[in-house]
Design a protein around this motif. Structure first.
Motif, PDB file in Angstrom:
ATOM      1  N   UNK A 208      -1.482   2.219   3.029  1.00  0.00           N
ATOM      2  CA  UNK A 208      -1.413   3.579   2.545  1.00  0.00           C
ATOM      3  C   UNK A 208      -0.203   4.373   2.985  1.00  0.00           C
ATOM      4  N   UNK A 209       0.743   3.754   3.687  1.00  0.00           N
ATOM      5  CA  UNK A 209       1.931   4.466   4.143  1.00  0.00           C
ATOM      6  C   UNK A 209       3.189   3.720   3.686  1.00  0.00           C
ATOM      7  N   UNK A 210       4.191   4.502   3.243  1.00  0.00           N
ATOM      8  CA  UNK A 210       5.446   3.906   2.808  1.00  0.00           C
ATOM      9  C   UNK A 210       6.159   3.251   3.985  1.00  0.00           C
ATOM     10  N   UNK A 211       6.966   2.238   3.677  1.00  0.00           N
ATOM     11  CA  UNK A 211       7.644   1.531   4.763  1.00  0.00           C
ATOM     12  C   UNK A 211       8.624   2.436   5.507  1.00  0.00           C
ATOM     13  N   UNK A 293       3.649  -5.446  13.287  1.00  0.00           N
ATOM     14  CA  UNK A 293       3.942  -4.287  14.132  1.00  0.00           C
ATOM     15  C   UNK A 293       3.171  -3.058  13.664  1.00  0.00           C
ATOM     16  N   UNK A 294       3.003  -2.937  12.352  1.00  0.00           N
ATOM     17  CA  UNK A 294       2.237  -1.810  11.823  1.00  0.00           C
ATOM     18  C   UNK A 294       0.782  -1.903  12.264  1.00  0.00           C
ATOM     19  N   UNK A 295       0.199  -3.090  12.191  1.00  0.00           N
ATOM     20  CA  UNK A 295      -1.194  -3.269  12.617  1.00  0.00           C
ATOM     21  C   UNK A 295      -1.351  -2.940  14.102  1.00  0.00           C
ATOM     22  N   UNK A 300      -3.292   0.585  18.372  1.00  0.00           N
ATOM     23  CA  UNK A 300      -2.986   1.240  19.648  1.00  0.00           C
ATOM     24  C   UNK A 300      -3.187   2.747  19.572  1.00  0.00           C
ATOM     25  N   UNK A 301      -2.895   3.329  18.388  1.00  0.00           N
ATOM     26  CA  UNK A 301      -2.988   4.781  18.249  1.00  0.00           C
ATOM     27  C   UNK A 301      -4.261   5.249  17.560  1.00  0.00           C
ATOM     28  N   UNK A 302      -5.159   4.316  17.289  1.00  0.00           N
ATOM     29  CA  UNK A 302      -6.438   4.685  16.703  1.00  0.00           C
ATOM     30  C   UNK A 302      -6.333   5.293  15.322  1.00  0.00           C
ATOM     31  N   UNK A 303      -5.389   4.814  14.512  1.00  0.00           N
ATOM     32  CA  UNK A 303      -5.208   5.361  13.169  1.00  0.00           C
ATOM     33  C   UNK A 303      -6.267   4.805  12.223  1.00  0.00           C
ATOM     34  N   UNK A 304      -6.914   5.675  11.500  1.00  0.00           N
ATOM     35  CA  UNK A 304      -7.948   5.269  10.559  1.00  0.00           C
ATOM     36  C   UNK A 304      -7.323   5.018   9.190  1.00  0.00           C
ATOM     37  N   UNK A 305      -6.577   3.916   9.106  1.00  0.00           N
ATOM     38  CA  UNK A 305      -5.907   3.550   7.854  1.00  0.00           C
ATOM     39  C   UNK A 305      -6.631   2.369   7.229  1.00  0.00           C
ATOM     40  N   UNK A 306      -6.706   2.328   5.899  1.00  0.00           N
ATOM     41  CA  UNK A 306      -7.440   1.237   5.242  1.00  0.00           C
ATOM     42  C   UNK A 306      -6.792  -0.116   5.526  1.00  0.00           C
ATOM     43  N   UNK A 307      -7.627  -1.112   5.788  1.00  0.00           N
ATOM     44  CA  UNK A 307      -7.119  -2.466   5.974  1.00  0.00           C
ATOM     45  C   UNK A 307      -6.543  -2.982   4.653  1.00  0.00           C
ATOM     46  N   UNK A 308      -5.580  -3.897   4.735  1.00  0.00           N
ATOM     47  CA  UNK A 308      -4.956  -4.445   3.534  1.00  0.00           C
ATOM     48  C   UNK A 308      -4.669  -5.939   3.732  1.00  0.00           C
TER      49      UNK A 308
END
Length: 424
Positions: A208-211, A293-295, A300-308
């Motif tokens: 969900x985030x641009x590179x 690295x994104x994962x 590490x920062x507890x980001x609630x981003x959808x798995x892909x």
């Protein structure tokens, strides 16, 4: 008529020149920006019709102005990008002179400053900023002779598929330009071969985030120097079609034929270097390293981003990778045109000062050259990875402007000392 005098001449009215002007103005430094054509001319007349920015509008801009008519997550068309720099120049009141070509810059002998010879007269300046950017002189390797029965153009002359003669097209180069041009021509129903060498292939977006966002939070934009051997590795990234990851396997499934790096031409045949599969694997490794690295960052920062998880699934290798074509008879393959998406070389022939190394490359530290009073801006890796990008050049310009101001303060010492002595 007296020769004009100004503290600083900025050569180039693109993103680097406009950014430089803002910071010089903020410091009260008298300057002019000389542009031989229009502001941001290369965006308008040296790129293909459908080109969009490679980064989203929220990212590829200066801090002081948003793209107010563009979705922040969209990719601005090239004409809109050029208009943006015109708007920015108006906003800051940049003293840009268009239609002025700088013919030569030389150091004045026995006195400080430089003589700037232009198409509209001479200027004496204490400082010169070369803000002409990295896209100065198109490079077309001397592989296929001019008299070969095939049309050859550099990517800076390509505009759209209709421009190309009937028949198949060979695009040489797997960076952003080559990948996007090959995809556009193929989707126009043409037969396309893409000659690919080593390249990086980042995901357009992930979870969900641009590179661009991922490279930012991971600190990649601020890397101060490239890994040895990767200084000139092509980066296959695209904002076309709303932004999509460059996937050469998918393109091959859609009809593209991949070949290795173009190596030699002989008797109507093109020969390609081995290593195509390795080049594709190198791109895959780069792609996966960004995901890893994104994962790790998200966890590490507890980001609630959808798995892909599907992002890690690659399509099967096409035949052109499993059984690579090592040579092609251009006539038999019906290849009637070649587009060389092979980059650019620097051209500072007009800057005749002692600011270059033995190989003719700019000798500088973060844009401050070995020739006092001469500065460079807009070059790749000027200070970090992001230096040649729109937002990166703005930050580099601040450092260069601060350096100019520091030297101006030192020069003021002599003036103050002479004034003090005269008053006694």
């Amino acid at each position: 008529m007296a020769t004009e005098q100004v503290d600083t001449v900025v050569v180039g009215g693109g993103q680097a020149g406009i950014a430089m002007s803002e910071h010089l103005s903020n410091l009260g430094i008298d300057h002019v920006v000389l542009e031989r054509a229009r502001i941001a001319e290369r965006w308008r007349s040296e790129r293909w019709d459908s080109l969009v920015a490679n980064g989203p509008a929220w990212h590829d801009r200066f801090p002081g102005l948003k793209f107010d008519d563009t979705d922040p997550n969209a990719f601005a068309p090239k004409e809109r990008v050029a208009d943006y720099f015109v708007e920015y120049a108006d906003k800051i009141g940049a003293p840009v002179r268009t239609g002025v070509e700088v013919k030569r810059v030389t150091a004045r002998q026995g006195m400080p400053g430089f003589l700037v010879e232009t198409s509209q007269g001479d200027i004496i300046a204490q400082n010169v900023v070369a803000a002409t950017g990295p896209f100065q002189k198109p490079v077309m390797p001397n592989v296929v002779p001019d008299d070969a029965p095939v049309m050859q153009i550099h990517s800076n002359k390509y505009r759209n598929p209709a421009q190309m003669p009937e028949g198949a097209v060979l695009v040489v180069g797997a960076g952003a330009s080559g990948a996007q041009i090959a995809a556009e021509i193929m989707r126009a129903g043409r037969r396309v071969y893409l000659s690919a060498g080593p390249h990086d292939r980042p995901p357009r977006s992930y979870r969900g985030r641009d590179f661009c966002w991922w490279l930012g939070v991971l600190g990649k934009w601020d890397i101060a120097a490239p890994t040895p051997g990767t200084e000139h590795v092509a980066i296959a990234v695209s904002g076309a079609n709303g932004g999509e990851t460059v996937d050469f396997r998918r393109m091959a499934a859609e009809g593209l034929t991949l070949v290795g790096r173009t190596e030699e031409y002989e008797n109507g045949k093109l020969h390609f270097a081995p290593g195509l599969a390795e080049a594709i694997r190198h791109g895959d490794a780069n792609f996966l390293s960004v995901l890893d690295e994104a994962d790790a960052y998200a966890e590490r920062n507890g980001l609630n981003l959808p798995d892909e998880p599907e992002a890690r699934r690659f399509a099967p290798d096409p035949d052109s990778i499993n059984a690579p074509i090592r040579s092609l008879n251009l006539a038999e393959a019906d290849i009637t045109s070649i587009i060389w998406a092979t980059g650019y070389a620097l051209d500072y022939s007009w800057l005749q000062v002692n600011a270059f190394d033995a190989a003719g490359k700019p000798a500088h530290q973060r844009g401050v050259s070995t020739e006092p009073g001469v500065y460079f801006l807009g070059l790749p890796w000027l200070s970090r990875r992001g230096s040649s990008f729109i937002w990166g050049v703005w930050h580099d310009a601040k450092h260069v402007a601060d350096s100019i101001n520091t030297q101006r303060n030192y020069r003021a010492y002599d003036v103050d000392a002479q004034a003090y002595a005269a008053a006694e």
